[in-house]
Design an enzyme around this catalytic site. Structure first.
Site, PDB file in Angstrom:
ATOM      1  N   LYS A   1     -50.787  -9.562   9.241  1.00 19.45           N
ATOM      2  CA  LYS A   1     -51.230 -10.335   8.067  1.00 19.45           C
ATOM      3  C   LYS A   1     -52.582 -10.999   8.339  1.00 19.45           C
ATOM      4  O   LYS A   1     -53.080 -11.784   7.544  1.00 19.45           O
ATOM      5  CB  LYS A   1     -50.217 -11.429   7.725  1.00 19.45           C
ATOM      6  CG  LYS A   1     -48.903 -10.935   7.164  1.00 19.45           C
ATOM      7  CD  LYS A   1     -48.177 -12.059   6.430  1.00 19.45           C
ATOM      8  CE  LYS A   1     -47.313 -12.879   7.323  1.00 19.45           C
ATOM      9  NZ  LYS A   1     -46.516 -13.895   6.610  1.00 19.45           N
TER      10      LYS A   1
ATOM     11  N   LYS B   1     -53.105 -13.173  10.629  1.00 13.14           N
ATOM     12  CA  LYS B   1     -52.887 -14.592  10.966  1.00 13.14           C
ATOM     13  C   LYS B   1     -52.610 -14.744  12.460  1.00 13.14           C
ATOM     14  O   LYS B   1     -51.771 -14.039  13.012  1.00 13.14           O
ATOM     15  CB  LYS B   1     -51.677 -15.146  10.202  1.00 13.14           C
ATOM     16  CG  LYS B   1     -51.875 -15.284   8.700  1.00 13.14           C
ATOM     17  CD  LYS B   1     -50.699 -16.071   8.090  1.00 13.14           C
ATOM     18  CE  LYS B   1     -50.971 -16.412   6.634  1.00 13.14           C
ATOM     19  NZ  LYS B   1     -49.956 -17.321   6.068  1.00 13.14           N
TER      20      LYS B   1
HETATM   21  N1  C2G Z   1     -46.836 -22.567  -0.064  1.00  9.71           N
HETATM   22  C1  C2G Z   1     -46.857 -23.427  -1.156  1.00  9.71           C
HETATM   23  N2  C2G Z   1     -47.875 -24.297  -1.300  1.00  9.71           N
HETATM   24  C2  C2G Z   1     -48.874 -24.344  -0.389  1.00  9.71           C
HETATM   25  C3  C2G Z   1     -48.862 -23.489   0.727  1.00  9.71           C
HETATM   26  C4  C2G Z   1     -47.812 -22.597   0.881  1.00  9.71           C
HETATM   27  O1  C2G Z   1     -45.937 -23.396  -2.004  1.00  9.71           O
HETATM   28  N3  C2G Z   1     -49.895 -25.228  -0.578  1.00  9.71           N
HETATM   29  C5  C2G Z   1     -45.718 -21.617   0.060  1.00  9.71           C
HETATM   30  C6  C2G Z   1     -46.176 -20.163   0.014  1.00  9.71           C
HETATM   31  O2  C2G Z   1     -46.374 -19.742  -1.343  1.00  9.71           O
HETATM   32  C7  C2G Z   1     -44.992 -19.461   0.669  1.00  9.71           C
HETATM   33  C8  C2G Z   1     -44.513 -20.503   1.711  1.00  9.71           C
HETATM   34  O3  C2G Z   1     -45.078 -21.763   1.306  1.00  9.71           O
HETATM   35  O4  C2G Z   1     -43.958 -19.269  -0.287  1.00  9.71           O
HETATM   36  C9  C2G Z   1     -44.970 -20.169   3.104  1.00  9.71           C
HETATM   37  O5  C2G Z   1     -46.371 -20.021   3.083  1.00  9.71           O
HETATM   38  P1  C2G Z   1     -47.063 -19.176   4.294  1.00  9.71           P
HETATM   39  O6  C2G Z   1     -46.544 -19.671   5.580  1.00  9.71           O
HETATM   40  O7  C2G Z   1     -48.527 -19.137   4.035  1.00  9.71           O
HETATM   41  O8  C2G Z   1     -46.412 -17.748   4.045  1.00  9.71           O
HETATM   42  P2  C2G Z   1     -47.158 -16.354   3.765  1.00  9.71           P
HETATM   43  O9  C2G Z   1     -48.163 -16.110   4.829  1.00  9.71           O
HETATM   44  O10 C2G Z   1     -47.571 -16.378   2.367  1.00  9.71           O
HETATM   45  O11 C2G Z   1     -45.961 -15.325   4.057  1.00  9.71           O
HETATM   46  O12 C2G Z   1     -43.361 -11.475   3.180  1.00  9.71           O
HETATM   47  C10 C2G Z   1     -43.957 -12.619   2.615  1.00  9.71           C
HETATM   48  C11 C2G Z   1     -44.884 -13.302   3.601  1.00  9.71           C
HETATM   49  O13 C2G Z   1     -44.284 -13.417   4.873  1.00  9.71           O
HETATM   50  C12 C2G Z   1     -45.246 -14.686   3.058  1.00  9.71           C
END
Ligand code: C2G
Length: 131
Positions: free
Chosen positions: A44, A46
């Site tokens: 991803k 990251k």
């Molecule tokens: N999130 C949120 N508000 C933010 C930041 C994040 O609601 N300001 C939510 C994201 O939308 C997600 C969750 O928190 O639902 C986790 O965010 P991340 O750790 O960035 O996850 P991500 O990299 O989007 O991984 O298969 C799906 C992926 O693994 C999702």
């Protein structure tokens, strides 16, 4: 028992993550969180501040989280929904529409992201105060 499932990296945990988990858990009786492994995160683009082990330890301590499982690939969601008898898949709306294929197996909800906070912003703020 209504079972909820969500996925994420959850690095440098912040209130946007907590609000997502809180709203997800409120949709039912049990929340499973699939946490991206370090290897999967590389795919991803990251590189996490906290290791996978540290991130799941933190998530397991959160009152809204009932179970933590690994997310190792993009293809596991249908099996996860089936194997864990999931009623609702939920994720932030930055993923709007991306997981509609799961609608054949469970309800799919995209919740509004929390504005003005992200792991990237936290990293940038830390970098600026440590200059
Ligand atoms: N999130 C949120 N508000 C933010 C930041 C994040 O609601 N300001 C939510 C994201 O939308 C997600 C969750 O928190 O639902 C986790 O965010 P991340 O750790 O960035 O996850 P991500 O990299 O989007 O991984 O298969 C799906 C992926 O693994 C999702």
């Amino acid at each position: 028992m209504k079972k909820i499932l969500t996925y994420g990296t959850f690095d440098l945990l912040h209130h946007g993550h907590i609000r997502l988990l809180e709203r997800s858990r409120a949709l039912g009786d049990h929340l499973t969180v699939a946490v991206s492994t370090d290897q999967f995160n590389l795919g991803k683009g990251k590189i996490c501040a906290y290791t996978y082990e540290e991130r799941i330890h933190i998530l397991e301590a959160i009152r809204y989280v009932d179970q933590v499982i690994p997310e190792t690939n993009w293809e596991q969601k249908i099996e996860d929904v089936k194997n864990h008898d999931i009623d609702i898949f939920v994720i932030g709306d930055d993923w709007e529409g991306e997981f509609d294929f799961l609608k054949k197996y469970c309800q799919v909800l995209y919740l509004p992201r929390t504005p003005d906070i992200s792991t990237t912003q936290v990293k940038e703020k830390l970098a600026s105060v440590n200059k």
